[in-house]
Design a protein around this motif. Sequence first.
Motif, PDB file in Angstrom:
ATOM      1  N   GLY A  21      49.037  38.092  49.826  1.00  0.00           N
ATOM      2  CA  GLY A  21      50.317  37.602  49.309  1.00  0.00           C
ATOM      3  C   GLY A  21      50.120  36.762  48.065  1.00  0.00           C
ATOM      4  O   GLY A  21      50.882  36.859  47.097  1.00  0.00           O
ATOM      5  N   ARG A  22      49.087  35.931  48.095  1.00  0.00           N
ATOM      6  CA  ARG A  22      48.768  35.106  46.925  1.00  0.00           C
ATOM      7  C   ARG A  22      48.398  35.993  45.734  1.00  0.00           C
ATOM      8  O   ARG A  22      48.808  35.728  44.604  1.00  0.00           O
ATOM      9  N   GLY A  23      47.655  37.058  45.995  1.00  0.00           N
ATOM     10  CA  GLY A  23      47.263  37.970  44.931  1.00  0.00           C
ATOM     11  C   GLY A  23      48.445  38.716  44.331  1.00  0.00           C
ATOM     12  O   GLY A  23      48.558  38.853  43.109  1.00  0.00           O
ATOM     13  N   VAL A  29      53.436  37.075  38.597  1.00  0.00           N
ATOM     14  CA  VAL A  29      53.566  35.984  37.622  1.00  0.00           C
ATOM     15  C   VAL A  29      52.836  36.347  36.330  1.00  0.00           C
ATOM     16  O   VAL A  29      53.357  36.142  35.224  1.00  0.00           O
ATOM     17  N   SER A  30      51.641  36.911  36.458  1.00  0.00           N
ATOM     18  CA  SER A  30      50.872  37.312  35.285  1.00  0.00           C
ATOM     19  C   SER A  30      51.623  38.372  34.475  1.00  0.00           C
ATOM     20  O   SER A  30      51.697  38.283  33.239  1.00  0.00           O
ATOM     21  N   ALA A  31      52.183  39.360  35.161  1.00  0.00           N
ATOM     22  CA  ALA A  31      52.944  40.405  34.457  1.00  0.00           C
ATOM     23  C   ALA A  31      54.136  39.805  33.727  1.00  0.00           C
ATOM     24  O   ALA A  31      54.417  40.175  32.580  1.00  0.00           O
ATOM     25  N   ALA A  32      54.809  38.859  34.368  1.00  0.00           N
ATOM     26  CA  ALA A  32      55.971  38.230  33.727  1.00  0.00           C
ATOM     27  C   ALA A  32      55.556  37.368  32.543  1.00  0.00           C
ATOM     28  O   ALA A  32      56.184  37.418  31.476  1.00  0.00           O
ATOM     29  N   ALA A  59      47.572  48.262  29.663  1.00  0.00           N
ATOM     30  CA  ALA A  59      46.896  46.973  29.476  1.00  0.00           C
ATOM     31  C   ALA A  59      47.597  45.878  30.271  1.00  0.00           C
ATOM     32  O   ALA A  59      46.947  45.043  30.922  1.00  0.00           O
ATOM     33  N   LEU A  60      48.928  45.882  30.256  1.00  0.00           N
ATOM     34  CA  LEU A  60      49.695  44.892  31.020  1.00  0.00           C
ATOM     35  C   LEU A  60      49.493  45.082  32.519  1.00  0.00           C
ATOM     36  O   LEU A  60      49.263  44.119  33.254  1.00  0.00           O
ATOM     37  N   VAL A  61      49.550  46.318  32.988  1.00  0.00           N
ATOM     38  CA  VAL A  61      49.382  46.596  34.422  1.00  0.00           C
ATOM     39  C   VAL A  61      47.979  46.200  34.888  1.00  0.00           C
ATOM     40  O   VAL A  61      47.818  45.567  35.944  1.00  0.00           O
ATOM     41  N   LEU A  62      46.966  46.553  34.113  1.00  0.00           N
ATOM     42  CA  LEU A  62      45.586  46.194  34.488  1.00  0.00           C
ATOM     43  C   LEU A  62      45.365  44.684  34.445  1.00  0.00           C
ATOM     44  O   LEU A  62      44.677  44.132  35.302  1.00  0.00           O
ATOM     45  N   THR A  63      45.933  44.017  33.459  1.00  0.00           N
ATOM     46  CA  THR A  63      45.823  42.557  33.383  1.00  0.00           C
ATOM     47  C   THR A  63      46.435  41.918  34.622  1.00  0.00           C
ATOM     48  O   THR A  63      45.821  41.059  35.262  1.00  0.00           O
ATOM     49  N   ALA A  64      47.628  42.341  34.975  1.00  0.00           N
ATOM     50  CA  ALA A  64      48.306  41.791  36.153  1.00  0.00           C
ATOM     51  C   ALA A  64      47.528  42.120  37.424  1.00  0.00           C
ATOM     52  O   ALA A  64      47.336  41.255  38.289  1.00  0.00           O
ATOM     53  N   GLY A  65      47.072  43.349  37.549  1.00  0.00           N
ATOM     54  CA  GLY A  65      46.332  43.754  38.744  1.00  0.00           C
ATOM     55  C   GLY A  65      45.026  43.002  38.920  1.00  0.00           C
ATOM     56  O   GLY A  65      44.701  42.537  40.024  1.00  0.00           O
ATOM     57  N   LEU A  66      44.256  42.868  37.851  1.00  0.00           N
ATOM     58  CA  LEU A  66      42.981  42.151  37.939  1.00  0.00           C
ATOM     59  C   LEU A  66      43.202  40.661  38.180  1.00  0.00           C
ATOM     60  O   LEU A  66      42.442  40.030  38.927  1.00  0.00           O
ATOM     61  N   THR A  67      44.233  40.095  37.582  1.00  0.00           N
ATOM     62  CA  THR A  67      44.555  38.686  37.834  1.00  0.00           C
ATOM     63  C   THR A  67      44.922  38.486  39.290  1.00  0.00           C
ATOM     64  O   THR A  67      44.453  37.551  39.945  1.00  0.00           O
ATOM     65  N   ALA A  72      43.371  36.879  44.906  1.00  0.00           N
ATOM     66  CA  ALA A  72      43.368  37.312  46.309  1.00  0.00           C
ATOM     67  C   ALA A  72      42.026  37.084  46.989  1.00  0.00           C
ATOM     68  O   ALA A  72      41.959  36.995  48.208  1.00  0.00           O
ATOM     69  N   ILE A  73      40.957  36.990  46.216  1.00  0.00           N
ATOM     70  CA  ILE A  73      39.620  36.848  46.790  1.00  0.00           C
ATOM     71  C   ILE A  73      39.399  35.396  47.209  1.00  0.00           C
ATOM     72  O   ILE A  73      39.487  34.483  46.393  1.00  0.00           O
TER      73      ILE A  73
END
Length: 160
Positions: A21-23, A29-32, A59-67, A72-73
């Motif tokens: 959930g945190r991830g 938030v990162s995408a926004a 680039a936006l999707v990968l940035t948000a996903g990796l963030t 999450a870890i």
Amino acid sequence: MGQVQFPLSRATVVVPSWRWGRGVGAALVSAAIVGVPTDVIDTDWFTRMTPVRWWEYPALVLTAGLTGLWFAIAVRGSADDRGRTRVLGSSLLSALAVGCPICNKIVIGLLGVSGALGLWAPIQPALAVLSLAVLVVAVVLQWRNRTCATDTCAVESAAE
């Protein structure tokens, strides 16, 4: 608790569900934060003077996903300040990469409109790749420092 099987590993890692959930929250938030001011995510709040280029969406999707994955870890001990700085710095770099080249007041002030389109715009894809590379390094380092105690995650060998 949810189990995740990683393709390059023979182990199943059980991660506390609140971390997922945190991830997801961090990814949104990162995408926004990156997508709205750069107008890659179209809103009435900002106007982009150049069209969004095809590579800015991934680039936006990968940035948000990796963030989101980084957040999450679960990690050992106290918060990793260097890792958090890497993530925040690469998110800022990503915003510069996907942003409208002539909407950035600093770039316009330094290079002018023709310089922004002739010099800045061509290096923006390289900035996006650099940003994503730094995020991948941050996620890998976060994974190496993850918490694997009996109360937070369990590793089961699949080689049995």
